[in-house]
Design an enzyme around this catalytic site. Structure first.
Site, mmCIF file in Angstrom:
data_model
loop_
_atom_site.group_PDB
_atom_site.id
_atom_site.type_symbol
_atom_site.label_atom_id
_atom_site.label_comp_id
_atom_site.label_asym_id
_atom_site.label_seq_id
_atom_site.Cartn_x
_atom_site.Cartn_y
_atom_site.Cartn_z
ATOM 1 N N TRP A 154 17.580 59.475 88.584
ATOM 2 C CA TRP A 154 18.954 59.932 88.283
ATOM 3 C C TRP A 154 18.964 61.269 87.539
ATOM 4 O O TRP A 154 19.709 61.430 86.577
ATOM 5 C CB TRP A 154 19.709 58.901 87.437
ATOM 6 C CG TRP A 154 19.550 57.488 87.834
ATOM 7 C CD1 TRP A 154 18.969 56.497 87.098
ATOM 8 C CD2 TRP A 154 19.991 56.881 89.056
ATOM 9 N NE1 TRP A 154 19.009 55.319 87.778
ATOM 10 C CE2 TRP A 154 19.632 55.525 88.992
ATOM 11 C CE3 TRP A 154 20.627 57.360 90.205
ATOM 12 C CZ2 TRP A 154 19.885 54.634 90.015
ATOM 13 C CZ3 TRP A 154 20.887 56.475 91.228
ATOM 14 C CH2 TRP A 154 20.529 55.138 91.130
ATOM 15 N N ARG A 239 27.166 63.576 73.525
ATOM 16 C CA ARG A 239 28.130 62.545 73.949
ATOM 17 C C ARG A 239 29.574 62.964 73.726
ATOM 18 O O ARG A 239 30.438 62.687 74.542
ATOM 19 C CB ARG A 239 27.850 61.252 73.172
ATOM 20 C CG ARG A 239 26.721 60.487 73.794
ATOM 21 C CD ARG A 239 26.281 59.321 72.973
ATOM 22 N NE ARG A 239 25.190 58.666 73.697
ATOM 23 C CZ ARG A 239 24.249 57.926 73.141
ATOM 24 N NH1 ARG A 239 24.257 57.725 71.834
ATOM 25 N NH2 ARG A 239 23.320 57.381 73.886
ATOM 26 N N ARG A 307 27.823 63.769 58.863
ATOM 27 C CA ARG A 307 27.326 62.692 59.750
ATOM 28 C C ARG A 307 28.260 62.604 60.948
ATOM 29 O O ARG A 307 29.462 62.396 60.802
ATOM 30 C CB ARG A 307 27.328 61.364 59.000
ATOM 31 C CG ARG A 307 26.106 61.175 58.119
ATOM 32 C CD ARG A 307 26.094 59.791 57.512
ATOM 33 N NE ARG A 307 26.011 58.745 58.532
ATOM 34 C CZ ARG A 307 26.468 57.510 58.343
ATOM 35 N NH1 ARG A 307 27.058 57.176 57.210
ATOM 36 N NH2 ARG A 307 26.354 56.613 59.307
ATOM 37 N N PHE A 334 51.492 58.131 92.346
ATOM 38 C CA PHE A 334 51.560 58.829 93.643
ATOM 39 C C PHE A 334 51.753 57.850 94.810
ATOM 40 O O PHE A 334 52.041 58.271 95.930
ATOM 41 C CB PHE A 334 50.282 59.644 93.889
ATOM 42 C CG PHE A 334 50.334 61.028 93.313
ATOM 43 C CD1 PHE A 334 50.222 61.238 91.950
ATOM 44 C CD2 PHE A 334 50.503 62.138 94.134
ATOM 45 C CE1 PHE A 334 50.266 62.520 91.408
ATOM 46 C CE2 PHE A 334 50.551 63.420 93.604
ATOM 47 C CZ PHE A 334 50.426 63.609 92.231
ATOM 48 N N GLU A 359 24.638 59.367 79.852
ATOM 49 C CA GLU A 359 24.465 59.676 78.417
ATOM 50 C C GLU A 359 24.841 58.498 77.514
ATOM 51 O O GLU A 359 25.423 58.670 76.444
ATOM 52 C CB GLU A 359 25.208 60.959 78.039
ATOM 53 C CG GLU A 359 24.520 62.154 78.679
ATOM 54 C CD GLU A 359 25.263 63.443 78.533
ATOM 55 O OE1 GLU A 359 25.763 63.688 77.436
ATOM 56 O OE2 GLU A 359 25.318 64.191 79.521
HETATM 57 C C1 FAD Z 1 25.966 61.088 87.572
HETATM 58 C C2 FAD Z 1 24.808 60.679 86.710
HETATM 59 C C3 FAD Z 1 24.008 61.658 86.148
HETATM 60 C C4 FAD Z 1 22.904 61.301 85.385
HETATM 61 N N1 FAD Z 1 22.101 62.291 84.885
HETATM 62 C C5 FAD Z 1 20.980 61.969 84.215
HETATM 63 C C6 FAD Z 1 20.095 63.012 83.770
HETATM 64 O O1 FAD Z 1 20.344 64.200 83.971
HETATM 65 N N2 FAD Z 1 18.946 62.658 83.150
HETATM 66 C C7 FAD Z 1 18.639 61.362 82.914
HETATM 67 O O2 FAD Z 1 17.595 61.112 82.338
HETATM 68 N N3 FAD Z 1 19.460 60.336 83.321
HETATM 69 C C8 FAD Z 1 20.623 60.623 83.964
HETATM 70 N N4 FAD Z 1 21.477 59.619 84.398
HETATM 71 C C9 FAD Z 1 21.094 58.238 84.174
HETATM 72 C C10 FAD Z 1 21.948 57.558 83.103
HETATM 73 O O3 FAD Z 1 21.654 58.091 81.834
HETATM 74 C C11 FAD Z 1 21.700 56.061 83.183
HETATM 75 O O4 FAD Z 1 22.258 55.617 84.411
HETATM 76 C C12 FAD Z 1 22.328 55.290 82.021
HETATM 77 O O5 FAD Z 1 21.628 55.542 80.825
HETATM 78 C C13 FAD Z 1 22.359 53.785 82.275
HETATM 79 O O6 FAD Z 1 21.117 53.325 82.675
HETATM 80 P P1 FAD Z 1 20.987 52.392 83.989
HETATM 81 O O7 FAD Z 1 21.750 53.042 85.085
HETATM 82 O O8 FAD Z 1 19.549 52.130 84.188
HETATM 83 O O9 FAD Z 1 21.735 51.048 83.616
HETATM 84 P P2 FAD Z 1 21.112 49.846 82.752
HETATM 85 O O10 FAD Z 1 20.504 50.393 81.515
HETATM 86 O O11 FAD Z 1 20.283 49.001 83.622
HETATM 87 O O12 FAD Z 1 22.424 49.053 82.348
HETATM 88 C C14 FAD Z 1 23.052 48.136 83.250
HETATM 89 C C15 FAD Z 1 24.250 47.507 82.556
HETATM 90 O O13 FAD Z 1 23.819 46.799 81.398
HETATM 91 C C16 FAD Z 1 24.527 47.248 80.270
HETATM 92 N N5 FAD Z 1 23.667 47.250 79.085
HETATM 93 C C17 FAD Z 1 22.443 47.810 78.944
HETATM 94 N N6 FAD Z 1 22.004 47.686 77.686
HETATM 95 C C18 FAD Z 1 22.988 47.019 77.001
HETATM 96 C C19 FAD Z 1 23.134 46.597 75.644
HETATM 97 N N7 FAD Z 1 22.191 46.835 74.746
HETATM 98 N N8 FAD Z 1 24.248 45.926 75.319
HETATM 99 C C20 FAD Z 1 25.226 45.681 76.241
HETATM 100 N N9 FAD Z 1 25.149 46.065 77.531
HETATM 101 C C21 FAD Z 1 24.030 46.730 77.902
HETATM 102 C C22 FAD Z 1 24.931 48.675 80.601
HETATM 103 O O14 FAD Z 1 26.009 49.105 79.810
HETATM 104 C C23 FAD Z 1 25.260 48.554 82.073
HETATM 105 O O15 FAD Z 1 26.568 48.113 82.228
HETATM 106 C C24 FAD Z 1 22.588 59.936 85.150
HETATM 107 C C25 FAD Z 1 23.434 58.957 85.692
HETATM 108 C C26 FAD Z 1 24.526 59.318 86.447
HETATM 109 C C27 FAD Z 1 25.403 58.247 87.023
#
Ligand code: FAD
Length: 379
Positions: A154, A239, A307, A334, A359
């Protein structure tokens, strides 16, 4: 284009230079709309936008966070890809700006600031998104540096970046304590785009592979074992800017909904005469104000050396969640016309969705905010 609420800009969160910047930004977006309105290949659009932003000084490393937030708000109001192009270049430059050595900065920053080269931040992996401490991509020490093996997922700007900031496992300690950040040029042998990813709002996004990718010791950013600290330092700061972008999308939707309500004839009157429509527009206005104030506060706290991390999470969580609601409500106003492909509401409906995920997802922001609560108040 009128991306800003002048009443918010007049508050003491902002200085005269921010108000002047908001005006210049508005003019810049009006003058450069052909860059994104052409709707050609997203990667080309992004590269053109980055170059134009660099040429006109918008990628300056001196910008404070109130300025960064205003830039994202205006660009997101104008166009999703314009904001994406700016934001990834700004996000991925922060590790270099804050943790780079003088020679690393001298080597990379000028071309990034001019928009001649593109940078990306490769943190996530398929099994390490929210759980950053689970990063598996290995960086093993060699006599002259490190060899990287593994995958990143990603990565925004993946495939168009000239330089990647990569967080890899070097093993100084367990989990989060064993990570290091590296600067890896895209031309490094062994670094490949594994797959380009098509998402609901098209953009440059890719999975990367690192196969015996050798980098010299001076490609380490900061110091070994500090990769997690660097990643959190970047995300805590950035963020709030995601909140600002969400606010830009939401304002665009709100303006469209207001015009439509005022123009649409219905029942011998106009849509805006209906009490439920007026209530929706009122709720939208409340949410826009709240989001704008939370973003302004977070940026003000950071710029004033206070902070800020909890405020950054609060701004991102509220602004992105409320933007989703505002855009959904605008589309509803709309009616069927709101669903037509490539209409403003249809585009915004797709474009806002990823801001609640990248993020740090909304759930992660809630965890950060809950962690920051002062339990003494409950005693
Ligand atoms: C358009 C786009 C651009 C991106 N760009 C970058 C980039 O430039 N560089 C980069 O490194 N990454 C990037 N990402 C990745 C993004 O940072 C991750 O998708 C994000 O951190 C979530 O990780 P995951 O998709 O693996 O979901 P997961 O971590 O697997 O999470 C799945 C679900 O579980 C929930 N969850 C996870 N942990 C907890 C918790 N502790 N408590 C409660 N709920 C939880 C989440 O909220 C989510 O709903 C990008 C993603 C997108 C969609």
């Amino acid at each position: 284009m009128r991306a800003f609420d002048d009443g918010i800009l007049a508050l003491p969160f902002y200085e005269p230079e921010h108000r002047e910047l908001a005006q210049r930004l508005t003019n810049w977006c009006d003058e450069h709309s052909e860059l994104w309105n052409a709707r050609t290949d997203p990667e080309k659009t992004e590269l053109n936008v980055i170059r134009a932003l660099g040429e006109d000084g918008w990628l300056s490393p001196e910008a404070d966070f109130r300025s960064l937030c205003l830039v994202r708000e205006a660009l997101a109001y104008a166009d999703d890809l314009a904001d994406y192009a700016f934001s990834i270049q700004a996000l991925a430059s922060i590790p270099l700006l804050r943790h780079g050595s003088p020679s690393q900065k001298e080597r990379h920053l000028p071309a990034l600031t001019r928009g001649e080269r593109v940078v990306a931040f490769a943190l996530s992996e398929e099994q390490a998104g929210s759980d950053v401490a689970a990063i598996a991509l290995r960086a093993d020490q060699t006599p002259g540096g490190y060899v990287l093996n593994g995958r990143k997922a990603w990565v925004a700007n993946g495939g168009i970046a000239d330089l990647y900031c990569v967080v890899a496992r070097t093993g100084e300690g367990p989990g989060a304590l064993g990570l290091t950040a590296f600067l890896v040029p895209a031309t490094t042998p062994g670094l490949h785009v594994r797959e380009k990813i098509a998402v609901i709002a098209p953009r440059a996004l890719a999975h990367l592979a690192f196969d015996n990718c050798e980098v010299p010791s001076d490609s380490v950013l900061g110091r070994p074992g500090h990769g997690f600290v660097i990643a959190m330092d970047v995300l805590d700061r950035f963020r709030m800017t995601v909140g600002a972008a969400a606010l830009g999308f939401a304002r665009r939707a709100a303006d469209a909904a207001l015009s439509r309500s005022a123009d649409r004839p219905i029942y011998d009157g106009r849509l805006i005469d209906l009490p439920t429509i007026r209530a929706t527009l009122a709720d939208t206005e409340v949410k826009l104000n709240a989001a704008a104030l939370l973003v302004a506060r977070a940026a003000w706290e950071l710029d004033n050396g206070r902070r800020f991390a909890r405020h950054s999470s609060i701004a991102k969580l509220y602004a992105t969640e409320s933007a989703q609601e505002i855009i959904d409500a605008a589309l509803q106003i709309f009616g069927a016309a709101g669903l037509v492909s490539d209409s403003v509401t249809e585009r915004l409906y797709r474009q806002i969705r990823s801001l609640r995920i990248y993020e740090g997802t909304s759930e992660i922001q809630r965890a950060v905010i809950a962690q920051s609560l002062d339990l003494r108040r409950a005693e």
